[in-house]
Write a protein that holds these residues in place. Structure first.
Motif, PDB file in Angstrom:
ATOM      1  N   LYS A 155     -29.163 -39.436  10.237  1.00 48.62           N
ATOM      2  CA  LYS A 155     -28.357 -40.422  10.012  1.00 48.62           C
ATOM      3  C   LYS A 155     -27.224 -40.909  10.249  1.00 48.62           C
ATOM      4  O   LYS A 155     -26.240 -41.286  10.101  1.00 48.62           O
ATOM      5  N   LEU A 174     -25.138 -41.384  13.543  1.00 53.32           N
ATOM      6  CA  LEU A 174     -25.808 -42.573  13.298  1.00 53.32           C
ATOM      7  C   LEU A 174     -24.935 -43.761  12.537  1.00 53.32           C
ATOM      8  O   LEU A 174     -24.209 -44.376  13.694  1.00 53.32           O
ATOM      9  N   LEU A 175     -24.071 -42.581  11.920  1.00 51.23           N
ATOM     10  CA  LEU A 175     -23.517 -43.803  10.320  1.00 51.23           C
ATOM     11  C   LEU A 175     -21.806 -43.061  11.517  1.00 51.23           C
ATOM     12  O   LEU A 175     -20.842 -44.454  11.189  1.00 51.23           O
ATOM     13  N   ARG A 223     -21.769 -42.129  14.423  1.00 50.20           N
ATOM     14  CA  ARG A 223     -21.353 -42.805  15.929  1.00 50.20           C
ATOM     15  C   ARG A 223     -21.163 -44.928  15.611  1.00 50.20           C
ATOM     16  O   ARG A 223     -20.570 -45.237  16.191  1.00 50.20           O
ATOM     17  N   ALA A 224     -21.684 -45.368  14.633  1.00 57.66           N
ATOM     18  CA  ALA A 224     -21.243 -46.810  14.876  1.00 57.66           C
ATOM     19  C   ALA A 224     -20.322 -47.257  14.209  1.00 57.66           C
ATOM     20  O   ALA A 224     -19.774 -48.054  14.353  1.00 57.66           O
ATOM     21  N   GLU A 257     -17.580 -47.704  16.361  1.00 53.92           N
ATOM     22  CA  GLU A 257     -17.972 -48.554  16.956  1.00 53.92           C
ATOM     23  C   GLU A 257     -17.002 -50.427  16.156  1.00 53.92           C
ATOM     24  O   GLU A 257     -16.418 -50.302  16.619  1.00 53.92           O
ATOM     25  N   ASN A 258     -17.303 -49.732  15.091  1.00 51.20           N
ATOM     26  CA  ASN A 258     -17.441 -50.882  14.362  1.00 51.20           C
ATOM     27  C   ASN A 258     -17.366 -50.265  12.728  1.00 51.20           C
ATOM     28  O   ASN A 258     -18.385 -50.567  11.874  1.00 51.20           O
ATOM     29  N   GLU A 291     -15.820 -51.971   9.883  1.00 47.59           N
ATOM     30  CA  GLU A 291     -16.159 -53.040   9.335  1.00 47.59           C
ATOM     31  C   GLU A 291     -17.887 -53.294   8.835  1.00 47.59           C
ATOM     32  O   GLU A 291     -18.461 -53.580   7.844  1.00 47.59           O
ATOM     33  N   MET A 292     -18.664 -53.120   9.911  1.00 45.88           N
ATOM     34  CA  MET A 292     -19.768 -53.616  10.267  1.00 45.88           C
ATOM     35  C   MET A 292     -20.585 -52.522   9.470  1.00 45.88           C
ATOM     36  O   MET A 292     -22.072 -53.076   8.613  1.00 45.88           O
ATOM     37  N   VAL A 293     -20.350 -51.197   9.352  1.00 49.40           N
ATOM     38  CA  VAL A 293     -21.213 -50.443   8.717  1.00 49.40           C
ATOM     39  C   VAL A 293     -20.339 -50.637   7.355  1.00 49.40           C
ATOM     40  O   VAL A 293     -22.097 -50.297   6.477  1.00 49.40           O
ATOM     41  N   GLU A 294     -19.492 -50.531   7.165  1.00 48.74           N
ATOM     42  CA  GLU A 294     -19.088 -51.175   5.209  1.00 48.74           C
ATOM     43  C   GLU A 294     -20.663 -52.200   4.761  1.00 48.74           C
ATOM     44  O   GLU A 294     -21.098 -52.407   4.429  1.00 48.74           O
ATOM     45  N   LEU A 310     -23.340 -52.949   6.052  1.00 44.18           N
ATOM     46  CA  LEU A 310     -24.818 -52.766   5.963  1.00 44.18           C
ATOM     47  C   LEU A 310     -24.298 -52.037   4.912  1.00 44.18           C
ATOM     48  O   LEU A 310     -25.890 -51.439   4.478  1.00 44.18           O
ATOM     49  N   TYR A 334     -22.474 -49.530   3.752  1.00 43.26           N
ATOM     50  CA  TYR A 334     -22.534 -47.957   3.642  1.00 43.26           C
ATOM     51  C   TYR A 334     -21.022 -48.001   3.149  1.00 43.26           C
ATOM     52  O   TYR A 334     -20.187 -48.181   3.799  1.00 43.26           O
ATOM     53  N   VAL A 361     -15.698 -45.314  24.506  1.00 39.99           N
ATOM     54  CA  VAL A 361     -16.799 -45.845  23.444  1.00 39.99           C
ATOM     55  C   VAL A 361     -16.532 -47.377  23.646  1.00 39.99           C
ATOM     56  O   VAL A 361     -15.938 -47.454  23.857  1.00 39.99           O
ATOM     57  N   ALA A 362     -17.857 -47.429  22.651  1.00 39.75           N
ATOM     58  CA  ALA A 362     -17.620 -49.823  23.040  1.00 39.75           C
ATOM     59  C   ALA A 362     -16.853 -50.419  23.038  1.00 39.75           C
ATOM     60  O   ALA A 362     -16.252 -51.097  23.377  1.00 39.75           O
TER      61      ALA A 362
END
Lengths: 241, 336
Positions: B211, B214-215, B217-218, B221-222, B224-227, B229, B231, B333-334
């Motif tokens: 995990k 995953l975090l 890699r995420a 990419e983004n 702000e979106m990880v935060e 969610l 994290y 990367v995306a």
């Protein structure tokens, strides 16, 4: 009206030198779907981002379930039970659908019963479970973005223009999903430009213009008042039917 | 508008295998130009070993670029400090390294690597807290302050260990070469290849099977979106920065043994190649970094043999060619 789960009191937000929110006041009643309407540039997205802590309010209070969350960091706010579906969807394109969902399920692996419920509205997600999310179509990405927000029960879901550029068939599924969420007492604050979609789902409505709230009402009342729609939004429901 | 027909079949996903074919392609093209099979094999193994060491050094930096959007021109400091920290083990345990005993040599090397990684990781933590944290989102200041950090680190090395060149002899068991017919392969290069493959495998597993991975890699990419969610991406930043610094320390030890000498600017010397590698690979891409490191090292070795006068510019030319083909690198990367 139910007691509010979220209350904004005189919220001001600056982005650089720009004064975007200029004293926003409104409430989101618990268990209801409140629609935030307004023209482009009215401050709707900034309002959601301010609630989520992505922009810090320069003045005013954001009260969630009795606690002022205005100065808190975004992860704290999310852990407090608020989910966010941004306008740009925010999916992780290099991760598979499954990996996107695993990240959204903070408390462990996604619950299978909850996943089955999500798949009943958005079957494409099951079909493309092991596919990199970047390969999904625009509508499927929107499904994934919403699915991430509801993969675990949240107390409040903020959704920014979910129907933008999405096919009617997918919008119908979204309507069914949101209606089901409402029946499970989930509170939703929805920013939307599609008035037909908004009027089918909304219990309450708040209209913004130039960074301020200019109208609060029950959705049924606004939907039945074409003159008010034209005055507030520059449209009437008839024009969308 | 999205068509409902999009749901009728699985999208065709093209496997992007072309960049991965560049490495064997380069080897095949070089073979007839070099002529001698044994020379080609020796150059190729040497290139792969050098590539693995560059990958170890560069992999942390590419994640720091990708995840944190930080232009860390001070990465070379962790390479130098790591190599010098290894001296803490190498000097007092010199009899272990000089002994004609593989277990003793290996134990000494592992101890040196552990000390170097722990020390450079700790330095990385302090570097991030003191120098990087105040300049998040300010690229020009990041360049200036991290270059300043590199200069300070090199001067600190002069103060502690002196300005003179230090010998870093290979452990006895790693000296010499193994011969396969006419092909001579230096033992230490084989060890470098093995360690590089272990690091790549470990990074691959962490990034794809955990995990935390995953975090990361995420987050590349983004963030702000990880935060959004829930994290704390800042903690992830610190963890990645420390891990990247520790890997640079490991690379420093490997590089110093490879050269068998040590100077304070050993990190700065290799940084141009490291930057070329992460740009070629695609900022934030570990797989791209791996391929980029192998391409850069093989190109440097082949051109040094075939056309020594153009060897210095060969990697710049390689970067230009790759970026003309793929402006965002081999495996972008995306978000980038």
């Amino acid at each position: 009206m139910a007691d509010p789960i979220l209350r904004l009191e005189g919220v001001h937000t600056h982005i650089g030198q720009y004064h975007i929110l200029q004293g926003v006041d409104f409430e989101v009643p618990r268990g209801e779907l409140t629609v935030l309407l307004g023209r482009n540039g009215a401050g709707k997205t900034t309002t959601l981002r301010t609630i989520m802590g992505l922009w810090k309010p320069s003045r005013g209070r954001v009260v969630f379930d009795g606690q002022d969350i205005g100065g808190r960091d975004t992860p704290d706010i999310a852990q407090g039970g608020i989910a966010y579906v941004p306008e740009a969807m925010g999916i992780f394109a290099d991760l598979t659908v499954r990996e996107n969902m695993i990240l959204a399920a903070r408390d462990g692996a996604p619950d299978q019963a909850r996943l089955d419920w999500i798949f009943s509205f958005f079957p494409a997600l099951k079909k493309f479970w092991s596919l990199a999310a970047g390969h999904l179509s625009g509508g499927q990405k929107q499904m994934l973005s919403i699915a991430r927000a509801v993969v675990e029960p949240r107390r409040l879901i903020l959704i920014d223009e979910p129907t933008k550029g999405i096919a009617p068939a997918i919008i119908e599924n979204m309507i069914r999903a949101f209606q089901d969420l409402k029946r499970s007492d989930t509170t939703i604050l929805l920013v939307e430009q599609n008035f037909r979609f908004a009027s089918m789902l909304g219990d309450g409505v708040v209209v913004m213009d130039d960074g301020r709230i200019v109208h609060r009402d029950r959705m049924a009342a606004l939907a039945g008042d074409p003159a008010a729609q034209t005055r507030l939004l520059g449209l009437s429901l008839d024009a969308h039917q | 508008m999205t068509s409902a027909a999009d749901d009728t079949g699985l999208p065709r996903v093209k496997l992007d295998y072309l960049p991965a074919l560049l490495v064997p392609g380069l080897m095949i093209v070089a073979a007839p130009l070099i002529g001698s099979g044994s020379t080609w094999a020796t150059l190729t193994v040497a290139g792969l070993a050098m590539g693995m060491m560059i990958f170890i050094i560069a992999s942390g930096l590419t994640l720091v670029f990708g995840l944190m959007d930080v232009l860390n021109f001070g990465h070379g400091a962790f390479i130098s400090i790591g190599a010098y920290l290894a001296l803490i083990v190498v000097v007092p345990l010199a009899p272990w390294f000089a002994a004609d005993s593989l277990p003793l040599n290996l134990a000494g090397l592992l101890l040196a690597i552990l000390v170097a990684m722990a020390g450079s990781g700790a330095l990385g933590y302090a570097f991030e807290r003191v120098l990087i944290m105040p300049v998040y989102g300010q690229h020009l200041k990041q360049i200036l302050i991290t270059m300043g950090g590199l200069i300070v680190a090199e001067q600190m090395i002069h103060v502690v260990w002196g300005a003179q060149q230090v010998a870093m002899p290979l452990p006895t068991a790693f000296r010499g070469a193994i011969t396969f017919g006419d092909i001579a392969v230096e033992k230490y290069r084989l060890i470098a290849v093995c360690i590089g493959l272990v690091v790549f495998g470990a990074m691959f597993l962490v990034l794809n099977r955990t995990k935390i991975g995953l975090l990361i890699r995420a987050g590349v990419e983004n963030g702000e979106m990880v935060e959004a969610l829930g994290y704390r991406i800042r903690r992830l930043f610190v963890g990645v920065f420390v891990a990247g610094s520790a890997l640079a320390g490991l690379g420093g030890v490997m590089w110093a043994f490879y050269r068998e000498t040590l100077t304070a600017n050993i990190g700065g010397e290799v940084m141009i190649m490291v930057f070329i590698v992460i740009i070629i690979g695609g900022l934030g891409s570990v797989g791209g970094c791996f391929l980029g490191a192998l391409l850069v090292a093989l190109t440097a070795n082949y051109t040094a043999f075939l056309a020594p006068k153009v060897a210095l510019g060969s990697n710049i030319l390689l970067m230009v060619l790759v970026l003309m083909w793929r402006p965002m690198g081999l495996y972008p990367v995306a978000k980038r």
